[in-house]
Write an enzyme that holds these catalytic residues in place. Sequence first.
Site, PDB file in Angstrom:
ATOM      1  CG  ASP A 198      34.566  24.399  90.917  1.00  0.00           C
ATOM      2  OD1 ASP A 198      33.448  25.071  91.078  1.00  0.00           O
ATOM      3  OD2 ASP A 198      35.345  24.470  89.897  1.00  0.00           O
ATOM      4  CE1 TYR A 201      34.631  19.956  90.325  1.00  0.00           C
ATOM      5  CE2 TYR A 201      34.459  20.733  88.291  1.00  0.00           C
ATOM      6  CZ  TYR A 201      35.026  20.705  89.294  1.00  0.00           C
ATOM      7  OH  TYR A 201      36.078  21.606  89.426  1.00  0.00           O
ATOM      8  CG  ASN A 235      33.479  27.581  87.704  1.00  0.00           C
ATOM      9  OD1 ASN A 235      34.399  27.222  88.576  1.00  0.00           O
ATOM     10  ND2 ASN A 235      33.671  26.896  86.491  1.00  0.00           N
ATOM     11  CG  HIS A 320      36.475  28.650  92.371  1.00  0.00           C
ATOM     12  ND1 HIS A 320      36.830  27.272  92.946  1.00  0.00           N
ATOM     13  CD2 HIS A 320      36.150  28.586  90.960  1.00  0.00           C
ATOM     14  CE1 HIS A 320      36.733  26.538  92.027  1.00  0.00           C
ATOM     15  NE2 HIS A 320      36.354  26.851  90.800  1.00  0.00           N
ATOM     16  CG  HIS A 330      39.999  28.493  84.158  1.00  0.00           C
ATOM     17  ND1 HIS A 330      38.813  28.739  83.708  1.00  0.00           N
ATOM     18  CD2 HIS A 330      39.963  27.124  84.965  1.00  0.00           C
ATOM     19  CE1 HIS A 330      38.301  27.641  83.713  1.00  0.00           C
ATOM     20  NE2 HIS A 330      38.690  26.579  84.587  1.00  0.00           N
ATOM     21  CB  VAL A 358      44.128  26.628  87.430  1.00  0.00           C
ATOM     22  CG1 VAL A 358      44.979  26.146  86.391  1.00  0.00           C
ATOM     23  CG2 VAL A 358      43.491  28.036  87.023  1.00  0.00           C
TER      24      VAL A 358
HETATM   25 FE   LIG Z   1      36.192  26.228  88.946  1.00  0.00          FE
END
Ligand SMILES: [Fe+2]
Length: 470
Positions: A198, A201, A235, A320, A330, A358
């Site tokens: 990540d 973003y 993600n 991740h 999560h 998280v």
């Molecule tokens: Fe994530």
Amino acid sequence: MKMNMKMKMGLVLYVCVAHVLLYHGAYGGMTSSFVRKEEKSVDMPFSSDVFSHPPGYNAPQQVHITQGDHVGRAVIVSWVTQDEPGSSDVVYWLADKTDQKYKATGKITTYKYYNYTSGFIHHCNIKNLQFESKYYYEVGIGHTTRRFWFMTPPPVGPDVPYTFGIMGDLGQTYDSNVTLAHYEMNPVKGAAVLFVGDLSYADHYEFHDNSRWDSWGRFAERSTAYQPWIWTAGNHELDYEPTIGETKPFKPFLHRYRMPFRASGSTEPLWYSIKRASAYIIVLSSYSAYGMYTPQYQWLFEEFPKVNRSETPWLIVLMHSPWYNSNSYHFMEGETMRVMFEPWFVQYKVDLVFAGHVHAYERSERISNIAYNIVNGECTPVHDKSAPVYITIGDGGNIEGLANNMTEPQPKYSAYREASFGHATLEIKNRTHAYYSWHRNSDGYAVTADSVMFFNRYWHPEDDSTAKNN
Ligand SMILES: [Fe+2]
Ligand SMILES: *[C@@H]1O[C@H](CO)[C@@H](O)[C@H](O)[C@H]1NC(C)=O
Ligand SMILES: *[C@@H]1O[C@H](CO)[C@@H](O)[C@H](O)[C@H]1NC(C)=O
Ligand SMILES: *[C@@H]1O[C@H](CO)[C@@H](O)[C@H](O)[C@H]1NC(C)=O
Ligand SMILES: *[C@@H]1O[C@H](CO)[C@@H](O)[C@H](O)[C@H]1NC(C)=O
Ligand SMILES: *[C@@H]1O[C@H](CO)[C@@H](O)[C@H](O)[C@H]1NC(C)=O
């Protein structure tokens, strides 16, 4: 004794304040700075200092490096030019041999994402470097040339000390900037960053505004140009958006970031391994298939037996999505991968697993949950001295803010948890000992909020749990 989160925080506060009064009487603002920010973190505006474009025609920007081979004698240098492709050459030399310069030529790639067109993205792998040496390097040859430097790691070996920084879920908010500053100002100097996924973003914006990938690259450059960041896919790297015709997962990420995956026999950049000093780092992808017979499964199956603990005592895995995490955020998303791979992690005595996702911090005890076989009812995590410690460090400071809703009561497997932004360092001392510490952004640079001396699972499998001390 089990403590709830508030009691634990109270204790931590007390300890830190006492420490501060004792050693740094000048940090008066320490206690109040612990007040949790309840509002969401906001991204720094494009006009921020950290996003400024380097001056000059076609100046290279977003410079970043990563390890380029399996052992640390190669470095992949990446950068972006905006005005024209320009030269893909990297000129580099040993800091103490300035009369002998080398040149390597990289490749250029570009991509489109919805209505965004990328700049010219350069990747150049410079090889056959000397171990444990300082190199200078220049990019932007022919137009605006910029100079940076890096240190190659010591040769791979069992008692080679080495210090890693660990960060995750960084983003580009004011908090992200504080996390990076704390990593830089930490008196414990990390020589490479294990990044658990990540990055930018950018997908938070409409049409995944990819100029937020560019701004992230300029923001992180102050660290990524000087030390290798070992990349893990999160993600927010997927950028899968069929509604605007973007159906190729990881498109921006894989154009911008390169991994030395072929060096470890992998067929995809999303899972691979490297050796660095006394550590063997395995990177996994939570967002690629890992079921039986899939390429990632097959690769990991063949990978674990290759790890020689006489050469690299410390076996570390990055992913991740965490397997053990007691935040309600999560919760259990990592469960399916745990079911597939956890028996191997115990069998091969993985020392540490770092995950993100998280947006909080958590450290587990050494536990495993591999006895269950659908009918025997043995489905509770148990203390296991062959098991890794699981650390969730998705607290880099991104735009989604902190995940401060824990499941209660705190499970026995959870040794420490806290919803604060921060980063960690891992100081490998020798084949038996590694000193780990987590730093929260609201503390002074030198303060550690959670620390453990980890014992190596292969060479010194003694009890290093927190529970032992309670
Ligand atoms: Fe994530
Ligand atoms: C992409 O499309 C959106 C919506 O139409 C628009 O706001 C934005 O300015 C466009 N960006 C570019 C680079 O054309
Ligand atoms: C980011 O942090 C750096 C280092 O502390 C500081 O110089 C800079 O002004 C900060 N920028 C923003 C927008 O907060
Ligand atoms: C493991 O590494 C040690 C130390 O480098 C070496 O002596 C040994 O031959 C290696 N073992 C295997 C099976 O490769
Ligand atoms: C916190 O998590 C619990 C358990 O998942 C959930 O029931 C509750 O709605 C959450 N509270 C908030 C404020 O998100
Ligand atoms: C390994 O490092 C630890 C911690 O610094 C130290 O206590 C121990 O003596 C070292 N072991 C050896 C064999 O040097």
